[in-house]
Write a protein that holds these residues in place. Structure first.
Motif, short mmCIF file in Angstrom:
data_model
loop_
_atom_site.label_atom_id
_atom_site.label_comp_id
_atom_site.label_asym_id
_atom_site.label_seq_id
_atom_site.Cartn_x
_atom_site.Cartn_y
_atom_site.Cartn_z
N GLY A 285 43.51 -61.19 25.84
CA GLY A 285 43.63 -60.79 27.42
C GLY A 285 44.31 -62.09 28.00
N VAL A 286 44.38 -61.99 29.69
CA VAL A 286 45.14 -62.92 30.32
C VAL A 286 43.94 -63.56 31.25
N TYR A 287 44.33 -64.72 31.70
CA TYR A 287 43.52 -65.31 32.96
C TYR A 287 44.56 -65.56 34.03
N TYR A 288 44.23 -65.40 35.12
CA TYR A 288 45.23 -65.68 36.47
C TYR A 288 44.35 -66.24 37.39
N SER A 289 45.01 -67.25 38.10
CA SER A 289 44.33 -68.00 39.18
C SER A 289 45.14 -67.99 40.31
N CYS A 290 44.24 -68.25 41.47
CA CYS A 290 44.80 -68.18 42.73
C CYS A 290 44.02 -69.03 43.60
N ALA A 291 44.29 -68.91 44.97
CA ALA A 291 43.41 -70.02 45.85
C ALA A 291 41.93 -69.63 45.85
N ASP A 292 41.49 -68.41 45.32
CA ASP A 292 40.22 -68.21 45.49
C ASP A 292 39.37 -68.57 44.09
N GLY A 293 40.23 -68.65 43.00
CA GLY A 293 39.44 -68.67 41.63
C GLY A 293 40.42 -68.49 40.51
N VAL A 294 39.62 -68.02 39.45
CA VAL A 294 40.22 -67.42 38.24
C VAL A 294 39.61 -66.30 37.85
N ALA A 295 40.50 -65.22 37.33
CA ALA A 295 40.00 -63.86 36.81
C ALA A 295 40.58 -63.65 35.49
N HIS A 296 40.23 -62.76 34.90
CA HIS A 296 40.42 -62.40 33.49
C HIS A 296 40.61 -60.92 33.41
N LEU A 297 41.67 -60.56 32.72
CA LEU A 297 42.11 -59.12 32.28
C LEU A 297 41.83 -58.99 30.88
N ALA A 310 56.82 -60.27 22.91
CA ALA A 310 55.87 -59.62 23.93
C ALA A 310 55.48 -60.50 25.04
N GLY A 311 55.52 -61.79 24.79
CA GLY A 311 55.17 -62.83 25.93
C GLY A 311 56.34 -62.74 26.96
N ASP A 312 57.49 -62.62 26.52
CA ASP A 312 58.71 -62.61 27.40
C ASP A 312 58.73 -61.18 28.19
N ALA A 313 58.33 -60.22 27.43
CA ALA A 313 57.86 -58.89 28.30
C ALA A 313 57.15 -59.12 29.20
N PHE A 314 55.89 -59.58 28.93
CA PHE A 314 54.83 -59.82 30.15
C PHE A 314 55.18 -60.48 31.16
N ALA A 315 56.13 -61.71 30.90
CA ALA A 315 56.75 -62.57 31.94
C ALA A 315 57.68 -61.62 33.09
N ALA A 316 58.45 -60.83 32.25
CA ALA A 316 59.46 -60.13 33.12
C ALA A 316 58.67 -58.91 33.80
N ALA A 317 57.72 -58.36 33.26
CA ALA A 317 56.87 -57.35 34.29
C ALA A 317 56.25 -58.14 35.44
N VAL A 318 55.87 -59.36 35.11
CA VAL A 318 55.15 -60.08 36.18
C VAL A 318 56.43 -60.42 37.32
N CYS A 319 57.38 -60.83 36.82
CA CYS A 319 58.67 -61.07 37.76
C CYS A 319 59.00 -59.73 38.45
N TRP A 320 59.08 -58.85 38.02
CA TRP A 320 59.49 -57.49 38.63
C TRP A 320 58.54 -56.98 39.64
N LEU A 331 47.61 -57.18 40.17
CA LEU A 331 48.45 -55.98 39.60
C LEU A 331 49.72 -56.25 38.80
N ALA A 332 50.36 -57.56 39.13
CA ALA A 332 51.52 -58.10 38.21
C ALA A 332 50.97 -58.07 36.87
N CYS A 333 49.76 -58.87 36.71
CA CYS A 333 49.16 -59.05 35.13
C CYS A 333 48.85 -57.44 34.56
N ARG A 334 48.38 -56.64 35.36
CA ARG A 334 48.44 -55.17 34.74
C ARG A 334 49.74 -54.70 34.23
N ARG A 335 50.73 -54.85 34.88
CA ARG A 335 52.09 -54.64 34.54
C ARG A 335 52.62 -55.30 33.65
N GLY A 336 52.37 -56.55 33.55
CA GLY A 336 52.75 -57.37 32.53
C GLY A 336 52.10 -56.80 30.94
#
Length: 378
Positions: A285-297, A310-320, A331-336
């Motif tokens: 899966g993926v970890y994503y961090s922000c000002a409040d901490g770190v979460a995992h999907l 596949a990694g480039d596709a993930f990055a593109a969907a996040v950018c989308w 939400l961006a990571c779910r789309r990725g």
């Protein structure tokens, strides 16, 4: 009628026809040319218009900067045996991290531009022609004389997992800070900039400085552990860094054996100036961090055909997702994850099933998507 309503009327006319002249606007609104010019200047100060030709914010492209390669994929027909000849199938496809992201975005319905370097060989001509046919704006890219285009050769096992990859990409050293400065008008017209770490260190540093000064969102995408040396120590100005676990290990200088270690390393990189971080961990899966901490999907369950792209596709969907003005990184990571899964299930580097409506059904309230685990700050 108030000046404000006149300005809004003028904005509506420009939205309907971005190429309308000031004289036509003056006639339509019964204003003087100088009054029209004043209203346009006000809209530009408010960033409702973005320069000449009345560029509207929602028509601006995502500017992708980095590699456009000819990818060669060699896949063994049985279990790989080292030190001997292995029966294999071979194919050549268009690749490169920045190019792949641009094509994914174009297929998802986002205007995409690409700043890269093409060799003056047949591969370079084919790469550029394919990009333009996909709807990617390649104006401003370099074409170097007496130079071969970049190549990336991946050896895959019988399951489609990468065993080894070799990259010949010295030509991207031409993407210097001076080159980027020469493309400042094109870059300024972008809604979002995404660059891969095939760029030289000083060019990446220039992008960070520009982003810090101009407040234009910048996304950096790592490409390999060796090229993590192209990432400056000071990451101020960086909106988002996307990298995998191995690349994060290279950045922090030690192994990351568990969730707690990934969490601590993510926060350490954030402390270097990155506003957000996404760490991809393949099937974990993926970890994503922000000002409040770190979460995992968790990753989606897929039948992997080929991991390439596949990694480039993930990055593109996040950018989308960022392009759609969504600040929701979960939400961006779910789309990725969805677009990465589609790519894993395809033998193409960019899934041919991508279309503008693919991500429409994924919303923050969609409970059929993976549920995250949250790791708060201490």
């Amino acid at each position: 009628m108030t000046d404000l309503s006149k300005k809004d009327q003028l904005y509506g006319l420009i939205r309907a026809n971005p190429f309308i002249s000031q004289q036509e606007l003056a006639v339509e609104l019964r204003l003087s040319r100088s009054a029209v010019a004043g209203h346009i200047a006000g809209l530009m100060r408010e960033r409702r218009l973005l320069g000449r030709a009345y560029v509207l914010p929602d028509s601006r492209p995502v500017m992708c900067i980095g590699a456009a390669n000819l990818d060669r994929k060699l896949r063994t027909l049985a279990a790989l045996q080292m030190g001997t000849s292995n029966p294999a199938s071979a194919e050549e496809v268009f690749g490169g991290v920045a190019r792949n992201i641009a094509e994914n975005l174009a297929r998802l319905g986002v205007p995409a531009a690409l700043l890269t370097v093409f060799g003056d060989d047949a591969a370079g001509a084919a790469l550029q022609a394919h990009a333009e046919a996909a709807g990617i704006d390649t104006r401003g890219s370099l074409r170097l004389a007496n130079t071969c285009s970049g190549t990336y050769t991946a050896v895959l096992d019988e399951r489609g997992e990468m065993v080894l990859a070799l990259a010949d990409m010295q030509l991207y050293d031409a993407l210097t800070a001076q080159f980027l400065a020469g493309r400042a008008p094109q870059r300024a017209a972008a809604a979002l900039t995404v660059a891969d770490l095939n760029l030289p260190l000083e060019a990446v540093a220039a992008l960070l400085a520009d982003a810090l000064r101009d407040s234009v969102p910048l996304v950096l995408v790592a490409v390999s552990q060796p090229k993590m040396r192209h990432l400056p120590l000071d990451l101020r100005g960086l909106h988002l860094l996307i990298l995998n676990r191995g690349e994060l290990e290279t950045r922090v200088g030690h192994a990351l054996p568990d969730q707690a270690a990934v969490r601590e390393a993510s926060l350490a990189v954030q402390a270097q100036g990155a506003q957000h971080l996404i760490v991809t961990c393949a099937g974990a899966g993926v970890y994503y961090s922000c000002a409040d901490g770190v979460a995992h999907l968790p990753a989606l369950e897929v039948q992997t055909v080929d991991v390439t792209g596949a990694g480039d596709a993930f990055a593109a969907a996040v950018c989308w997702s960022l392009y759609q003005s969504s600040g929701d990184l979960k939400l961006a990571c779910r789309r990725g994850l969805k677009v990465a899964a589609m790519t894993l299930e395809s033998d193409a580097t960019v899934s041919p099933l991508l279309a503008p409506d693919v991500l429409d059904e994924i919303h923050s309230f969609d409970l059929s998507q993976p549920i995250s685990t949250f790791f708060p700050l201490d």
